[in-house]
Design an enzyme around this catalytic site. Structure first.
Site, PDB file in Angstrom:
ATOM      1  N   CYS A 139     -23.485  38.358  13.892  1.00  0.00           N
ATOM      2  CA  CYS A 139     -23.783  38.293  12.015  1.00  0.00           C
ATOM      3  C   CYS A 139     -24.309  36.400  12.773  1.00  0.00           C
ATOM      4  O   CYS A 139     -23.629  35.796  12.285  1.00  0.00           O
ATOM      5  CB  CYS A 139     -22.923  38.073  11.580  1.00  0.00           C
ATOM      6  SG  CYS A 139     -23.230  37.827  10.195  1.00  0.00           S
ATOM      7  N   CYS A 142     -23.781  34.461   9.434  1.00  0.00           N
ATOM      8  CA  CYS A 142     -22.466  34.077   9.423  1.00  0.00           C
ATOM      9  C   CYS A 142     -22.052  32.995  10.671  1.00  0.00           C
ATOM     10  O   CYS A 142     -21.311  32.049  10.013  1.00  0.00           O
ATOM     11  CB  CYS A 142     -20.760  35.184  10.291  1.00  0.00           C
ATOM     12  SG  CYS A 142     -21.259  36.590   9.639  1.00  0.00           S
ATOM     13  N   ASP A 143     -22.412  32.890  11.588  1.00  0.00           N
ATOM     14  CA  ASP A 143     -22.594  31.989  12.841  1.00  0.00           C
ATOM     15  C   ASP A 143     -23.466  30.686  12.947  1.00  0.00           C
ATOM     16  O   ASP A 143     -22.934  30.546  13.553  1.00  0.00           O
ATOM     17  CB  ASP A 143     -21.976  33.057  13.888  1.00  0.00           C
ATOM     18  CG  ASP A 143     -20.340  33.901  13.304  1.00  0.00           C
ATOM     19  OD1 ASP A 143     -20.104  33.120  12.731  1.00  0.00           O
ATOM     20  OD2 ASP A 143     -20.525  34.774  14.661  1.00  0.00           O
TER      21      ASP A 143
END
Ligand code: NAP
Length: 320
Positions: A139, A142-143
């Site tokens: 993801c 997200c990261d």
């Protein structure tokens, strides 16, 4: 685990990610007798990511597992009953629906909210699981921010890979896109955007054989294979993003009357979580292949709970 045999619940929730937990907060607050099952990965995919910086309400971010833990405690405070057990079968032929668990116990439910999520497709290569959350991710949204001025690779040739690689260039100094063929599957517009990005380097007809690193520093290298001549070499990277698709967790419904699309995602009505079966709702990633965010999963969890509540109210009205 308490004996559920022959019990009748208002709501059964299958899966305890953000979608399922949000649904349970709503159904319990509506005084509906609710039971939830954890499934294979209690807490869902969020428990596999490190820090979550894009869930509103946490100025400095929050660890994925802590966010889930808070949601879980909130659900329990309102009376959610959560069991570590797998739902093995749901008999949709007659309402209330008969639910059978993996230990053979069965009980009945007026409604079912399916929030069993999707699992990122994996390569199943050495190091992939070992460094999951420590340099391996599925993801970018997200990261990506953890890789400011670093070098990351993205594996895949579809829209997700193009989107993730393009997004990562906002942070990373260099993104290497590794694809097993020399032709992309992605839509033309997404291809164009990625191909014209000077920060993206391409490794066509390559695959990844191994992810290497240390416990302390996480991912440091990958072993690449040039599929044209079978040569292998190590390549220095700081992060490894998988974008080779997701698999919805719907295997128990494969031969049931619940409508799934060609890829196994549950089909819901437009602007709704209703499935083709009355009283059965699908929320979160098990019905969403586009957004796949914790916040959108939580949003559909809320929708599913409200729709289940309306469904039960209509049943009660009809019985009067
Ligand atoms: P996808 O279209 O199925 O693409 C998966 C990619 O991963 C393919 O390029 C495939 O290679 C590669 N792949 C699969 N298994 C592999 C393996 N074992 N080793 C190496 N490579 C492997 O999946 P997706 O990109 O996640 O897209 C899923 C759906 O969501 C699509 O319908 C897509 O259009 C949609 N989507 C839309 C957007 C958007 O519109 N903004 C963004 C993301 C996704 P091959 O090409 O060789 O098969």
């Amino acid at each position: 685990m308490p004996n559920l045999e022959h019990e009748l619940y208002d709501v059964t929730i299958m899966g305890t990610g953000p979608a399922g937990l949000t649904a349970s907060i709503y159904t319990c607050r509506a005084n509906l007798k609710t039971v939830m099952f954890e499934g294979d990965l209690p807490g869902g995919q969020l428990t596999q990511t490190s820090e979550v910086e894009n869930f509103p309400g946490f100025e400095t971010g929050i660890e994925g597992f802590l966010l889930i833990d808070e949601m879980r405690k909130q659900a329990i405070r309102f009376g959610a009953e959560i069991h570590f057990s797998m739902i093995e079968h749901v008999d949709f032929s007659e309402a209330p629906y008969k639910v059978t668990l993996s230990d053979g116990t069965s009980y009945y439910t007026k409604t079912l909210i399916i929030s069993s999520g999707a699992s990122p497709r994996k390569l199943h290569i050495p190091g992939e699981q070992e460094f999951w959350g420590k340099g391996v991710s599925s993801c970018a949204t997200c990261d990506a921010a953890f890789y400011r001025d670093q070098h990351v690779i993205v594996v895949g040739g579809g829209d997700s890979a193009m989107e993730e690689a393009t997004f990562l260039t906002r942070f990373a100094s260099k993104v290497t896109l590794v694809h097993r063929r020399d032709e992309l599957r992605a839509s033309k517009i997404m291809q164009q955007r990625a191909l014209s990005n000077p920060k993206i380097e391409w490794k066509w007809s390559h695959s990844v054989a191994e992810v290497k690193g240390t416990e302390k520093d996480g991912v440091q290298k990958v072993t690449l294979v040039n599929l044209k001549d079978d040569s292998t070499y190590d390549y220095d990277v700081d992060g490894f993003f998988l974008a080779i698709g997701h698999i919805p967790n719907t295997s128990i419904f494969k031969d049931s009357s619940l409508k799934l699309d060609d890829e196994g995602y549950i089909v819901t009505a437009p602007d709704s979580t209703k499935t083709n079966i009355p009283g059965v709702f699908a929320v979160g990633d098990v019905q969403d292949k586009v957004f796949r965010q914790a916040i959108t999963a939580a949003g559909t969890g809320c929708m599913g709970a409200l729709e289940a509540e309306h469904f039960i109210a209509a049943l009660e009205d009809a019985a009067e």
